[in-house]
Design a protein around this motif. Sequence first.
Motif, PDB file in Angstrom:
ATOM      1  N   ILE A   1      43.028  48.739  24.222  1.00 20.17           N
ATOM      2  CA  ILE A   1      41.906  49.626  24.559  1.00 20.17           C
ATOM      3  C   ILE A   1      42.050  50.127  25.988  1.00 20.17           C
ATOM      4  N   MET A   2      42.328  49.186  26.903  1.00 19.31           N
ATOM      5  CA  MET A   2      42.361  49.559  28.311  1.00 19.31           C
ATOM      6  C   MET A   2      43.579  50.398  28.659  1.00 19.31           C
ATOM      7  N   ILE A   3      44.698  50.116  28.001  1.00 19.26           N
ATOM      8  CA  ILE A   3      45.896  50.886  28.325  1.00 19.26           C
ATOM      9  C   ILE A   3      45.774  52.313  27.838  1.00 19.26           C
ATOM     10  N   THR A   4      45.244  52.502  26.626  1.00 24.08           N
ATOM     11  CA  THR A   4      45.079  53.875  26.157  1.00 24.08           C
ATOM     12  C   THR A   4      44.103  54.605  27.072  1.00 24.08           C
ATOM     13  N   LEU A   5      43.061  53.900  27.500  1.00 25.73           N
ATOM     14  CA  LEU A   5      42.111  54.483  28.447  1.00 25.73           C
ATOM     15  C   LEU A   5      42.814  54.895  29.729  1.00 25.73           C
TER      16      LEU A   5
ATOM     17  N   ILE B   1      37.605  52.261  36.001  1.00 18.95           N
ATOM     18  CA  ILE B   1      38.888  52.421  35.328  1.00 18.95           C
ATOM     19  C   ILE B   1      39.998  51.784  36.141  1.00 18.95           C
ATOM     20  N   LEU B   2      39.901  51.914  37.484  1.00 19.82           N
ATOM     21  CA  LEU B   2      40.888  51.230  38.319  1.00 19.82           C
ATOM     22  C   LEU B   2      40.759  49.716  38.163  1.00 19.82           C
ATOM     23  N   ALA B   3      39.512  49.237  38.034  1.00 19.61           N
ATOM     24  CA  ALA B   3      39.319  47.791  37.860  1.00 19.61           C
ATOM     25  C   ALA B   3      39.945  47.330  36.540  1.00 19.61           C
ATOM     26  N   PHE B   4      39.883  48.175  35.522  1.00 26.35           N
ATOM     27  CA  PHE B   4      40.545  47.844  34.257  1.00 26.35           C
ATOM     28  C   PHE B   4      42.050  47.740  34.459  1.00 26.35           C
ATOM     29  N   VAL B   5      42.601  48.722  35.183  1.00 26.91           N
ATOM     30  CA  VAL B   5      44.040  48.683  35.461  1.00 26.91           C
ATOM     31  C   VAL B   5      44.378  47.382  36.187  1.00 26.91           C
ATOM     32  N   VAL B   6      43.509  47.014  37.151  1.00 29.35           N
ATOM     33  CA  VAL B   6      43.728  45.783  37.914  1.00 29.35           C
ATOM     34  C   VAL B   6      43.781  44.565  36.997  1.00 29.35           C
TER      35      VAL B   6
ATOM     36  N   GLY C   1      46.826  42.099  36.235  1.00 19.30           N
ATOM     37  CA  GLY C   1      46.724  40.707  36.642  1.00 19.30           C
ATOM     38  C   GLY C   1      46.706  39.735  35.476  1.00 19.30           C
ATOM     39  N   GLY C   2      46.334  40.215  34.306  1.00 16.65           N
ATOM     40  CA  GLY C   2      46.152  39.326  33.162  1.00 16.65           C
ATOM     41  C   GLY C   2      44.661  39.114  32.960  1.00 16.65           C
ATOM     42  N   ILE C   3      44.147  39.506  31.782  1.00 15.72           N
ATOM     43  CA  ILE C   3      42.700  39.491  31.591  1.00 15.72           C
ATOM     44  C   ILE C   3      42.198  38.059  31.554  1.00 15.72           C
ATOM     45  N   GLY C   4      41.165  37.775  32.341  1.00 16.69           N
ATOM     46  CA  GLY C   4      40.592  36.435  32.370  1.00 16.69           C
ATOM     47  C   GLY C   4      41.008  35.631  33.586  1.00 16.69           C
ATOM     48  N   SER C   5      42.026  36.104  34.304  1.00 13.72           N
ATOM     49  CA  SER C   5      42.518  35.337  35.447  1.00 13.72           C
ATOM     50  C   SER C   5      41.975  35.909  36.757  1.00 13.72           C
ATOM     51  N   ILE C   6      41.236  35.071  37.515  1.00 16.22           N
ATOM     52  CA  ILE C   6      40.691  35.524  38.804  1.00 16.22           C
ATOM     53  C   ILE C   6      41.823  35.733  39.808  1.00 16.22           C
ATOM     54  N   LYS C   7      42.791  34.809  39.781  1.00 13.55           N
ATOM     55  CA  LYS C   7      43.939  34.943  40.668  1.00 13.55           C
ATOM     56  C   LYS C   7      44.684  36.245  40.354  1.00 13.55           C
ATOM     57  N   GLY C   8      44.848  36.521  39.049  1.00 14.98           N
ATOM     58  CA  GLY C   8      45.494  37.764  38.634  1.00 14.98           C
ATOM     59  C   GLY C   8      44.719  38.970  39.131  1.00 14.98           C
ATOM     60  N   ALA C   9      43.375  38.872  39.090  1.00 16.37           N
ATOM     61  CA  ALA C   9      42.558  39.998  39.553  1.00 16.37           C
ATOM     62  C   ALA C   9      42.809  40.248  41.028  1.00 16.37           C
ATOM     63  N   LEU C  10      42.939  39.170  41.823  1.00 18.89           N
ATOM     64  CA  LEU C  10      43.164  39.346  43.264  1.00 18.89           C
ATOM     65  C   LEU C  10      44.525  39.992  43.511  1.00 18.89           C
TER      66      LEU C  10
END
Lengths: 327, 305
Positions: free
Chosen positions: A129-133, B226-231, B235-244
Motif C-alpha cells: 500500500i505504502m510503496i504504491t502510494l 507521505i514522507l513518514a510512510f517512506v521513512v 526503516g521497517g514497519i514497527g521498528s522505532i530504531k528503524g524509524a529513527l
Amino acid sequence: MTRENYINAGLTFLLVLVPFWAWSTGQAYILTLCTKVAILALAGVGLNIALGLGGLVSFGHAAFFGIGGYAMGILASHAQTFDPIMEWPILIEGTKSMPVIWLVAMITSALAALLIGALSLRTSGVYFIMITLAFGQMLYYFTIGWPAYGGEDGLSIYVRNSFPGLNTLVPVQFLILSYVILGLALLFSARLSRAPFGLALTAARQNADRVETVGIAPYRLRLVAFVISGAITGLAGALFADLNRFISPTMFSWHTSGEIMIFVILGGVGRLYGPVAGAALFILLEHLLGGVSDYWKIFLGALLLAVVLFARGGLIGTLAGREVAHD
Amino acid sequence: MTFLLFAEQMLNGLQFGIMLFLMAAGLTLVFGVMGLINLAHGSLYMIGAFAAAAVAGATGSFVLALIASLAAAAAAGALIELTVIRRLYKRDHLDQVLATFALILILSEGTRWVFGSFPLYLDVPSYLSGPVTLPGGIQYPLYRLFIICAGLLVAGGLFALIARTRIGIQIRAGEADREMIAALGVDISRLYTLVFALGAALAGLAGALVGAIQSVQVGMGEPVLILAFVVIVIGGIGSIKGALVGALLVGMTDTMGGVLLPRFFALFLDPSAATTIGASLGSMLIYILMAVVLIVRPSGLYGSA
C-alpha cells in the motif's frame, strides 16, 4: 438471473435514461456529469481488476490516471503548437486524434505499471500500500517540478481531440464515446474474471500457496493484472483530460488515488458494476451536497466511514447480499 | 560549494530528519502494537499546528502553544481512537486505509470550516529567533537548532519510555503477543488508546514546531505523512530504531539531494536545465532510495516480517 444481475441491469438502464432525458430537454451540464461518471467508473474498473480480483490494494493508481492524462496533454499540446515532440533520432509529432492518444496513454501507463508493479509486488500487505502510494507521489512531485508542460499550474488544451466521424465537442457525442469505452471495459473485465487467468488470479488472492503448488507463479499473475489495471486507468486518465481539456499534477495526487479507491469501495469491491455504482454515487453526492455546503467532503467522509464500518460490500453488496463464493 | 554552506545544509537535513522521526514514531508504534495503518496521522500533525497557532495568537506564549499542541493532538487522537479506530483493529488493511482516509476528509474540511482557508502564522518567539554562531564559524538559525535539540530530547525520552518503564514493557509485549499480555491482566484497550494518543501527541508537537517555520494551513500534514510512510517503509514497519534511522536518511537525502543535484548537473549542463533537472530529480531521490532499500531488503532495514 441473480439479484446482482438485476441491479446491474437497473443501473445500466438508469445510466442510459438520465442522459437521454437530459439530452431531450437540452441540459448539457447533466450530460457532462454523466460523461464524468462514465470516465471515473472506467478508472475504477481498472483499479477493480487489481483490487477486487487480485486483492492488490494499490494506493497509487493516480500514477496511471495522471500518465494517461499527461499522454493526452503532451500529444495534444504539441499538435496545437505544430511543434514536434522530438526530431532525433526519429521525428515524433503531436496528434489530436483520440485513438492514437488512447493507444499511447494505455501503452505508457502499462509500462509504468510494469515498472512500479515489478518493484512493489516484491512486497505485500502494508508495504505494498505504502510503496504504491509513494510511487504515485514521486510522479506527482516530478510533474510539479517539470516546467515543460505547465508545472504546478497545469496545461490547457483549447480544442477537444477528434475522433473519426464524430464531433467530440458536442456533449452527447463525447458521452456516447465514453459510454462505449466503459461498456467495452466492463465486458472485458467480466470476461477476464471468468477466464483461466482471472480464476487463477482470484485463487492467488485467496490462497497463494496452493496456486504456487499447482505450478502457477502468483507474482507473474499479479504483475500482469497490475499492468492491465494500470492501462485501463491510464485510458480513463486520457479521457478525463479530454473531458476537462486540462491537465495538472492534481491528477497524480494521492487524493485522486483515494477517490478512485472510493468509487470501487462505495460500489462494492470485486463487483463488476461496483465502480460504476460508486462513481455515480460519488458524482451525485458531489452535485447534491456541493450545492448545499462548501464543506461537502465532511459528509462524504462520514458516508465513507459508515460504509466501511457498517455496510461492508458497498452499495451493490448491501443491495444484492453476500457473494455466493466466499473468500 | 563552501564548507559553511555544506555544514548548514547538513544541519537542515538533520532538523528535517528529526521532525520526520516525530511523525514516523507514532505511525510505526501504532502499526507495531495495533497492526493499524493510520492515514489520519497527518491530520493530527495539522491539529497540533492549529492548536499552537490559536493559543499563541490568544496568549502570546510559545511555551503554552507547544503544550496546547501536545494536549490537543493527544485529545484528538484519543477521541478518534475511542470512536473509530478501535473498530478497525480486526479489519484488513483496505478497510483501515479507507476509514482513515475518510477521517482525513472530515478533519481537514472540519478545520477549514473552523479556521477558514487562509493560512495562520505562528511566530518564532524573540528569545529563539536570530542566528547563532557554531564552532567552525557556522551561522545557523537558533530556532532550527532548538528544533533539533527538542526533537533529540523527545526521541531520547521515547526510547527511555519504551526501554525502561512499565508502560514501555507493556507496549513491547503488546507488539510481541497481545493475547498473552491481555491474559496477564493488562487492560489492552486502555493500552491501545494510550499508544495512539502518545503517537498523536508526537505528531502534534512536530506540527507545532514546524508550523513556526512554515505556514499553518489545512493539508499541511499530507506531504509530511507521505514522507513518514517512506521513512517507516525504509526503516521497517514497527521498528522505532528503524524509524529513527529511516527519518535521518530521508531527511538528509532530501535536503542534500535538493542542494547537490543541481550543482552536479551544472557541471555539464547549462544552468537553467541543471536547476530544473536537478530539482525534479532531487524531489524523486527519496523514492528512489526507498525502491533501492526494498530491492535489497523487502521488509525494510530493521523490519522483521
